[in-house]
Design a protein around this motif. Structure first.
Motif: not given
Length: 401
Positions: A296-324
């Protein structure tokens, strides 16, 4: 205050105006103390900088230093076995309901003292710094009791004293229901979470208040109680929302003027509209999407169309995103969520700053804090394009470096 002048540099200012990336050719950046005095064409450099010795950047690219606006880098233990379980077919919810997930990290975190938590977190922070980070948000949420929640926040703030980086803390006591309160979420909020929040605020340990609004965590009524207390304490709020289902968390967050709503794969149009009206930033976390093999993808185009600012992040955590890796986060955001490379870079600079409530960083412009990353690349898109390659040449933080 010291003055320094960077010349022979291309500048991706990441301002909202000025074309793609806010790109400035033949640029110069004048730094006065901790702040930028000029970031623009060298030909427009104010005359009083004529006598300052120039530091040539060899035609390299300058961007704002990167900002990781959503991490959980302070924790004990690891969950490599759960990674195996998911590959064997278990879902995130099944792992959590079997006693794994967040609760398993709670056990390891409670057993670790402050020194141990700092020692385990430092390599994660250093990995972010090595890819250009100068501001990193760190959440609590693996203590789920007053003592450990405060210990996590103290450890996070120590990281900022040990490294040249701004650490922003978020209290995440409403992350999961601990085993000792199983089936008694309301009681946990009342007797543990809110008192821990009050204690953290009294000690000056917290910059913002977060929560996890999900079927395996807390509902909107429970999160609202936490947000009400945050407001009374004068603290901004943000929320993990609509990651696994749509409980209306993003609408609740927006109704409280939240800085951000994070994950939001299951966000609906009502939620998008509410975020747009409130100015709430959407924080997308492709590392968790990738690790959990979500569809299930986040609604990127709907966010763009509505002018919602889009940030991204690592969510570095031990379970669902062990990303650094912030650079891999950019690549994932483009590949998995179809952000443009410019949107991905904005998501780790300008919009990430907004998600943390900062107005003094995230772009390269006069008056902004002199947090700058200088890269050995020809084009800004290379930062999102490459996989497993770090072209960082130099990081300047508060005018130093």
């Amino acid at each position: 205050m010291s003055r320094r002048l960077l010349t022979d540099i291309r500048i991706a200012s990441m301002g909202r105006d000025g074309g793609s990336y806010g790109l400035i050719e033949n640029g110069a950046i004048a730094i006065d103390g901790e702040s930028i005095a000029h970031a623009g064409p060298a030909a427009d450099l104010p005359g009083d900088w004529a006598g300052v010795a120039a530091e040539s950047c060899g035609g390299r690219l300058a961007t704002p230093a990167l900002i990781d606006c959503h991490t959980h880098i302070v924790f004990g233990g690891n969950r490599a076995r759960e990674f195996e379980m998911r590959l064997e077919g278990a879902t995130y919810e099944e792992v959590a309901r079997a006693g794994g997930g967040i609760v398993s990290t709670v056990t390891a975190t409670r057993e670790a003292d402050e020194d141990a938590l700092v020692g385990m977190a430092l390599p994660r922070l250093d990995a972010l710094i090595a890819e250009g980070a100068a501001t990193v948000e760190v959440k609590s949420g693996y203590g789920l009791d007053l003592e450990t929640e405060l210990r996590m926040l103290r450890a996070a703030l120590r990281l900022g004293r040990m490294r040249d980086v701004t650490i922003v803390t978020s209290f995440l006591g409403a992350h999961a229901v601990p085993a000792e309160y199983k089936g008694r979420a309301d009681e946990y909020i009342d007797k543990v979470c809110i008192p821990a929040l009050e204690a953290a605020a009294a000690e000056g340990l917290v910059d913002a208040v977060d929560g996890f609004c999900e079927g395996i965590a807390f509902d909107t009524a429970q999160i609202a109680l936490v947000f009400d207390r945050a407001k009374a304490l004068g603290l901004p709020v943000k929320l993990h929302a609509e990651q696994l289902s749509n409980l209306g968390g993003a609408k609740l967050a927006a109704s409280r003027g939240a800085l951000s709503a994070d994950h939001i794969e299951y966000l609906d149009q009502d939620g998008v509209d509410a975020m747009a009206a409130a100015g709430t930033v959407a924080v997308l976390l492709p590392g968790a999407f990738y690790t959990l093999r979500e569809t299930q993808h986040p609604p990127v185009q709907a966010l763009r169309d509505a002018g919602v600012p889009i940030a991204i992040a690592t969510d570095c955590n031990p379970g669902s995103s062990p990303l650094t890796s912030l650079l891999l986060t950019m690549n994932m955001a483009c590949t998995l969520f179809r952000l443009t490379p410019e949107e991905a870079l904005a998501g780790l600079t300008r919009e990430a700053a907004r998600a943390l409530g900062f107005a003094d960083r995230g772009t390269l412009a006069a008056g902004q804090r002199a947090d700058i990353a200088i890269w050995d690349v020809e084009e800004p898109a290379e930062l999102a394009y490459r996989i497993g390659f770090n072209p960082l040449h130099r990081r300047i933080v508060g005018g130093q470096g």
